[in-house]
Scaffold this motif. Structure first.
Motif, PDB file in Angstrom:
ATOM      1  N   ILE A  54     -10.687  -1.372  13.737  1.00 54.98           N
ATOM      2  CA  ILE A  54     -12.261  -1.347  12.838  1.00 54.98           C
ATOM      3  C   ILE A  54     -12.076   0.447  12.873  1.00 54.98           C
ATOM      4  CG2 ILE A  54     -14.347  -0.887  13.547  1.00 54.98           C
ATOM      5  CD1 ILE A  54     -13.807  -3.564  14.449  1.00 54.98           C
ATOM      6  N   GLU A  55     -12.077   1.319  14.225  1.00 49.41           N
ATOM      7  CA  GLU A  55     -11.765   2.820  14.085  1.00 49.41           C
ATOM      8  C   GLU A  55     -10.337   3.044  12.809  1.00 49.41           C
ATOM      9  OE1 GLU A  55     -11.359   6.821  16.361  1.00 49.41           O
ATOM     10  OE2 GLU A  55     -11.050   4.648  18.204  1.00 49.41           O
ATOM     11  N   LYS A  56      -9.840   3.129  13.183  1.00 48.33           N
ATOM     12  CA  LYS A  56      -8.548   3.026  12.192  1.00 48.33           C
ATOM     13  C   LYS A  56      -8.937   3.007  10.840  1.00 48.33           C
ATOM     14  CE  LYS A  56      -3.967   2.284  11.522  1.00 48.33           C
ATOM     15  NZ  LYS A  56      -2.552   1.008  11.805  1.00 48.33           N
ATOM     16  N   ALA A  57      -9.908   1.428  10.269  1.00 49.34           N
ATOM     17  CA  ALA A  57      -9.837   1.197   8.624  1.00 49.34           C
ATOM     18  C   ALA A  57     -10.804   1.923   8.979  1.00 49.34           C
ATOM     19  CB  ALA A  57     -10.121  -0.343   9.353  1.00 49.34           C
ATOM     20  N   ASP A  58     -11.980   1.884   9.797  1.00 53.49           N
ATOM     21  CA  ASP A  58     -12.718   3.284   9.106  1.00 53.49           C
ATOM     22  C   ASP A  58     -12.447   4.829   8.586  1.00 53.49           C
ATOM     23  OD1 ASP A  58     -15.969   4.274   9.525  1.00 53.49           O
ATOM     24  OD2 ASP A  58     -15.473   5.152  11.818  1.00 53.49           O
ATOM     25  N   LYS A  59     -11.595   5.537   9.322  1.00 50.47           N
ATOM     26  CA  LYS A  59     -11.205   6.472   9.438  1.00 50.47           C
ATOM     27  C   LYS A  59     -10.082   6.361   7.920  1.00 50.47           C
ATOM     28  CE  LYS A  59     -10.365   8.558  13.562  1.00 50.47           C
ATOM     29  NZ  LYS A  59      -9.328   8.976  14.872  1.00 50.47           N
ATOM     30  N   ALA A  60      -9.636   5.404   6.986  1.00 48.60           N
ATOM     31  CA  ALA A  60      -8.896   5.081   6.215  1.00 48.60           C
ATOM     32  C   ALA A  60      -9.895   5.084   5.300  1.00 48.60           C
ATOM     33  CB  ALA A  60      -8.453   3.844   6.032  1.00 48.60           C
ATOM     34  N   MET A  61     -11.032   4.515   5.177  1.00 42.91           N
ATOM     35  CA  MET A  61     -12.324   4.619   4.016  1.00 42.91           C
ATOM     36  C   MET A  61     -13.046   6.404   4.395  1.00 42.91           C
ATOM     37  SD  MET A  61     -16.036   2.943   5.112  1.00 42.91           S
ATOM     38  CE  MET A  61     -16.626   4.295   5.914  1.00 42.91           C
ATOM     39  N   TYR A  62     -13.327   6.518   5.463  1.00 42.42           N
ATOM     40  CA  TYR A  62     -13.747   8.157   4.432  1.00 42.42           C
ATOM     41  C   TYR A  62     -12.720   8.790   4.032  1.00 42.42           C
ATOM     42  CZ  TYR A  62     -17.917   7.097   7.427  1.00 42.42           C
ATOM     43  OH  TYR A  62     -19.324   7.452   7.715  1.00 42.42           O
ATOM     44  N   LYS A  63     -11.378   8.658   4.435  1.00 40.10           N
ATOM     45  CA  LYS A  63     -10.146   9.602   3.744  1.00 40.10           C
ATOM     46  C   LYS A  63     -10.485   9.238   2.338  1.00 40.10           C
ATOM     47  CE  LYS A  63      -6.546  12.018   3.446  1.00 40.10           C
ATOM     48  NZ  LYS A  63      -6.409  12.221   1.958  1.00 40.10           N
ATOM     49  N   ALA A  64     -10.639   7.705   1.939  1.00 39.86           N
ATOM     50  CA  ALA A  64     -11.531   7.654   0.583  1.00 39.86           C
ATOM     51  C   ALA A  64     -12.422   8.723  -0.105  1.00 39.86           C
ATOM     52  CB  ALA A  64     -11.639   5.608   0.458  1.00 39.86           C
ATOM     53  N   LYS A  65     -13.348   8.697   1.024  1.00 42.40           N
ATOM     54  CA  LYS A  65     -14.859   9.115   0.241  1.00 42.40           C
ATOM     55  C   LYS A  65     -13.947  10.480   0.281  1.00 42.40           C
ATOM     56  CE  LYS A  65     -18.874   7.025   2.481  1.00 42.40           C
ATOM     57  NZ  LYS A  65     -18.847   6.587   0.534  1.00 42.40           N
ATOM     58  N   THR A  66     -13.629  11.156   0.399  1.00 41.95           N
ATOM     59  CA  THR A  66     -13.297  12.677   0.811  1.00 41.95           C
ATOM     60  C   THR A  66     -11.971  12.548  -0.411  1.00 41.95           C
ATOM     61  OG1 THR A  66     -10.988  12.288   2.478  1.00 41.95           O
ATOM     62  CG2 THR A  66     -13.285  12.770   3.520  1.00 41.95           C
ATOM     63  N   ASP A  67     -11.347  11.244  -0.909  1.00 43.42           N
ATOM     64  CA  ASP A  67     -10.192  11.529  -2.227  1.00 43.42           C
ATOM     65  C   ASP A  67     -11.299  11.506  -3.026  1.00 43.42           C
ATOM     66  OD1 ASP A  67      -8.184  12.167  -0.248  1.00 43.42           O
ATOM     67  OD2 ASP A  67      -7.477  10.069  -0.374  1.00 43.42           O
ATOM     68  N   GLY A  68     -13.033  11.499  -2.894  1.00 45.50           N
ATOM     69  CA  GLY A  68     -13.198  11.423  -4.506  1.00 45.50           C
ATOM     70  C   GLY A  68     -14.307  10.532  -4.515  1.00 45.50           C
ATOM     71  N   ARG A  69     -14.228   9.490  -3.461  1.00 41.53           N
ATOM     72  CA  ARG A  69     -15.361   7.667  -3.672  1.00 41.53           C
ATOM     73  C   ARG A  69     -14.310   6.913  -4.638  1.00 41.53           C
ATOM     74  NH1 ARG A  69     -20.220   8.845  -0.781  1.00 41.53           N
ATOM     75  NH2 ARG A  69     -20.509  11.025  -0.372  1.00 41.53           N
ATOM     76  N   ASN A  70     -14.775   5.777  -4.808  1.00 36.85           N
ATOM     77  CA  ASN A  70     -14.794   5.087  -5.781  1.00 36.85           C
ATOM     78  C   ASN A  70     -12.989   4.570  -5.471  1.00 36.85           C
ATOM     79  OD1 ASN A  70     -14.964   3.384  -7.978  1.00 36.85           O
ATOM     80  ND2 ASN A  70     -14.955   4.650  -9.229  1.00 36.85           N
ATOM     81  N   CYS A  71     -12.435   4.817  -4.474  1.00 30.84           N
ATOM     82  CA  CYS A  71     -10.804   4.662  -3.884  1.00 30.84           C
ATOM     83  C   CYS A  71     -10.714   3.590  -3.167  1.00 30.84           C
ATOM     84  CB  CYS A  71     -10.329   5.700  -4.502  1.00 30.84           C
ATOM     85  SG  CYS A  71     -10.501   7.023  -3.338  1.00 30.84           S
ATOM     86  N   VAL A  72      -9.015   3.523  -3.586  1.00 31.65           N
ATOM     87  CA  VAL A  72      -8.498   2.761  -2.278  1.00 31.65           C
ATOM     88  C   VAL A  72      -7.739   3.896  -0.799  1.00 31.65           C
ATOM     89  CG1 VAL A  72      -7.502   0.597  -1.393  1.00 31.65           C
ATOM     90  CG2 VAL A  72      -9.402   0.757  -3.111  1.00 31.65           C
ATOM     91  N   HIS A  73      -8.119   3.370  -0.081  1.00 29.99           N
ATOM     92  CA  HIS A  73      -6.729   4.398   1.208  1.00 29.99           C
ATOM     93  C   HIS A  73      -6.776   3.522   1.233  1.00 29.99           C
ATOM     94  CE1 HIS A  73      -5.067   8.030   2.008  1.00 29.99           C
ATOM     95  NE2 HIS A  73      -5.889   7.338   3.970  1.00 29.99           N
ATOM     96  N   LEU A  74      -5.033   3.334   2.131  1.00 29.24           N
ATOM     97  CA  LEU A  74      -4.085   3.287   3.211  1.00 29.24           C
ATOM     98  C   LEU A  74      -4.117   3.658   4.189  1.00 29.24           C
ATOM     99  CD1 LEU A  74      -2.915   0.240   4.679  1.00 29.24           C
ATOM    100  CD2 LEU A  74      -1.074   1.074   2.692  1.00 29.24           C
TER     101      LEU A  74
END
Length: 625
Positions: free
Chosen positions: A603-623
């Motif tokens: 969960i923590e790993k997926a959560d960090k990926a989500m925050y990376k998607a936010k820092t990349d400009g939001r409305n995107c998917v980060h793997l």
């Protein structure tokens, strides 16, 4: 007043949210719930006095429970307080959060001065608690070092009050269910005593003792008419504190009115009741029930509780039935002393027990007597039951084997079974059953006593509460508690069969702004729409959707690699954006399970990926890497 900065101002993390919820829901008692709430608040703030206020809707009073600054100090309350013009009354009326900065005592209202502030200067926060639009109270918290309410603190307090309201609701449900189960168990226990005891005074003493100890009442009394002096005489009493006995004992005003009027009387607040303001020390509620036998008034059953609002409609009905049982038992024990008389006394009890099966059998298990409760529990009249082998009355093959084995083994004292399935027409029911041996005065076995009661509603309520505990009440999908359990099980299955597993985690961009602009009701509709959107995209009966909390969602995708998970996530992102015309979008993170990761780590790993998607400009998917 000068405000000093608090110890913590960082956002609430997923791990902290989980720990907070676990802490708050770790108890079903009000005192422990409040102490746990205080411990949670203390992780971020300097906390003073903490008070739960519950308003009585039809009265100008409220009840308070207070945990003071000293962690070892006992809980103060329940205590009745008046509702005069105050910030508390304003919070109750407007149902919104109020924060008051109090620099000196002149800035306090009367209620704050008397109940809520231990010292000044301080800041008082009035936090409404509600669950499914039901008012669960107001949490009043003092912050001696002041309180700076920013977005982070506001989010933390909102999450805390939501969890506290749910914990209080669960406590109320647990208390009601526990009372219902105790009522059924109590009738069974007293019925056993009615069968086994031959002395009327011993029976009455056991009845009041069972009743007081079973519900932790303050006092239970049985008053009977003294024929020669035509006044009420105390025949049996059980109380937390010693009480007068014999001729010097005097009935309370409610007992006298119950006797004169011949009807049930009760007060759930003796402290403000003008009619029955009499209350022995420690009593806050009182219930009196006439004891009748064949339309003849024999006496009064009086019950006093130290808690406010102790008696509901279920209590009245249960105690009326119990009073009838006491009346039948008292009358028969007083009139009959031999076996023939005992048989009539048994029949009186059997006719009174409409919700309870009480059967006696011979040594071979054939029914000799049966109560009226066979109609409700077994759907057979007492006449249809008498003469039958007791084994044939129950559907469970396992129970039949256990009864047969018990009857053939004289070394076993009794047989008790709970939640036994029983067919009732086309529906399924559950019963609790007790079977014990009966001996004559010479210690020779003469048969068996069987007591059974219908616990179907209890079982259904337990199943409902279990389902509620793992389901998000707003969206209908699973909640955070279920996520951790399901993810742990799926990881174990993935490891065993060497399959792939992906976890999708996302939150809604722009949701908080939308919520603040259009209100929580519109925001709730957004969350429901997102949940329905997810269910329409993922694989039914394969993928599982969860609302993690707030505007955060997650999806467990078994046997799915990261690229396939990305394709599903892109569909979610596109449809969310289209559905809400770009005003609300989704930042999505994806994590693939690898050896060594447990549920929390994944969960923590997926959560960090989500925050990376936010820092990349939001409305995107980060793997996640």
């Amino acid at each position: 007043m000068e405000l000093r900065k608090q110890r913590r101002s960082d956002p609430l993390t997923l791990s902290e949210a989980k720990d907070l919820a676990s802490e708050i829901h770790g108890s079903l008692g009000i005192e422990e719930i409040l102490r746990r709430c205080r411990r949670v608040l203390s992780t971020r703030f300097t906390v003073g006095r903490l008070t739960l206020v519950q308003h009585r809707e039809t009265e100008f009073i409220a009840t308070r429970f207070t945990v003071n600054e000293d962690a070892d100090a006992p809980l103060v309350g329940p205590e009745v307080i008046p509702l005069e013009q105050s910030r508390l009354q304003q919070c109750l009326a407007e149902r919104r959060k109020i924060v008051a900065q109090i620099g000196n005592r002149s800035q306090q209202d009367n209620l704050e001065r008397r109940y809520f502030t231990g010292q000044v200067p301080t800041t008082l926060a009035y936090l409404p608690l509600s669950h499914k639009e039901k008012n669960k109270g107001i949490l009043v918290v003092g912050f001696p070092d002041g309180l700076l309410l920013g977005e982070t603190e506001d989010e933390f307090l909102d999450y805390l009050t939501d969890q506290l309201a749910l914990a209080i609701e669960n406590s109320d449900r647990y208390y009601q269910e526990r009372r219902r189960r105790r009522q059924l168990s109590l009738v069974s226990d007293i019925a056993k005593q009615a069968v086994l005891l031959e002395d009327v005074e011993a029976f009455l003493a056991e009845a009041v003792r069972f009743l007081r100890e079973g519900f932790d009442y303050h006092a239970v009394q049985i008053w009977y008419l003294e024929q020669t002096q035509e006044r009420l005489l105390l025949r049996a009493s059980a109380a937390q504190v010693p009480q007068p006995r014999g001729p010097e004992a005097r009935p309370s005003p409610m007992v006298e009115d119950c006797w004169r009027q011949g009807q049930v009387l009760w007060s759930n607040n003796l402290l403000t009741d003008a009619r029955y303001g009499f209350a022995r020390e420690g009593s806050a509620s009182q219930l009196t029930v006439p004891i009748r036998l064949r339309s003849r008034l024999l006496g009064v059953l009086s019950i006093e509780s130290s808690r406010l609002d102790s008696f509901g409609r279920d209590d009245l009905e249960a105690m009326e039935g119990l009073a009838s049982l006491i009346a039948a038992t008292f009358d028969n024990l007083r009139l009959f002393a031999d076996v023939q008389q005992s048989n009539e006394f048994m029949q009186a009890i059997l006719h009174s027990a409409h919700e309870l099966v009480i059967m006696s059998t011979d040594t071979n298990g054939y029914v000799i007597t049966a109560s009226a409760g066979t109609r409700q529990v077994l759907e057979l009249s007492p006449q249809e039951v008498i003469g039958r082998d007791i084994l044939t009355l129950f559907d469970s093959a396992r129970l039949q084997r256990e009864i047969s084995l018990y009857m053939s083994n004289p070394g076993v004292g009794s047989l008790e079974r709970s939640h036994v399935p029983q067919q009732r027409g086309e529906s399924h029911a559950h019963i609790d059953l007790t079977l014990q041996r009966v001996f004559d005065t010479g210690k020779n076995p003469i048969g068996f006593l069987c007591i059974a009661r219908d616990v179907t509603e209890n079982v259904r309520l337990h199943e409902t509460l279990e389902a509620l505990s793992i389901t998000d009440e707003l969206t209908g999908i699973y909640n955070q508690r279920r996520l951790f359990a399901a993810l742990g099980a799926e990881i174990e299955r993935t490891r065993r069969f060497q399959k792939s597993l992906s976890l999708v985690f996302f939150d809604l961009d722009g949701f908080k702004k939308f919520n603040d602009t259009f209100g929580h009701l519109r925001g709730d509709e957004i969350l429901k729409d997102v949940a329905n959107l997810l269910l329409g995209i993922v694989r039914a009966n394969v993928d599982t959707c969860f609302r993690y909390g707030g505007d955060e969602f997650s999806i467990i995708m078994p046997e799915t690699g990261p690229e396939n998970a990305r394709a599903v996530a892109e569909r979610i992102r596109i449809q969310v954006s289209e559905r809400f015309e770009g005003k609300i979008t989704a930042s999505i993170g994806i994590a693939e399970w690898t050896e060594g990761l447990d549920a929390h780590a994944l969960i923590e790993k997926a959560d960090k990926a989500m925050y990376k998607a936010k820092t990349d400009g939001r409305n995107c998917v980060h793997l996640s890497a």
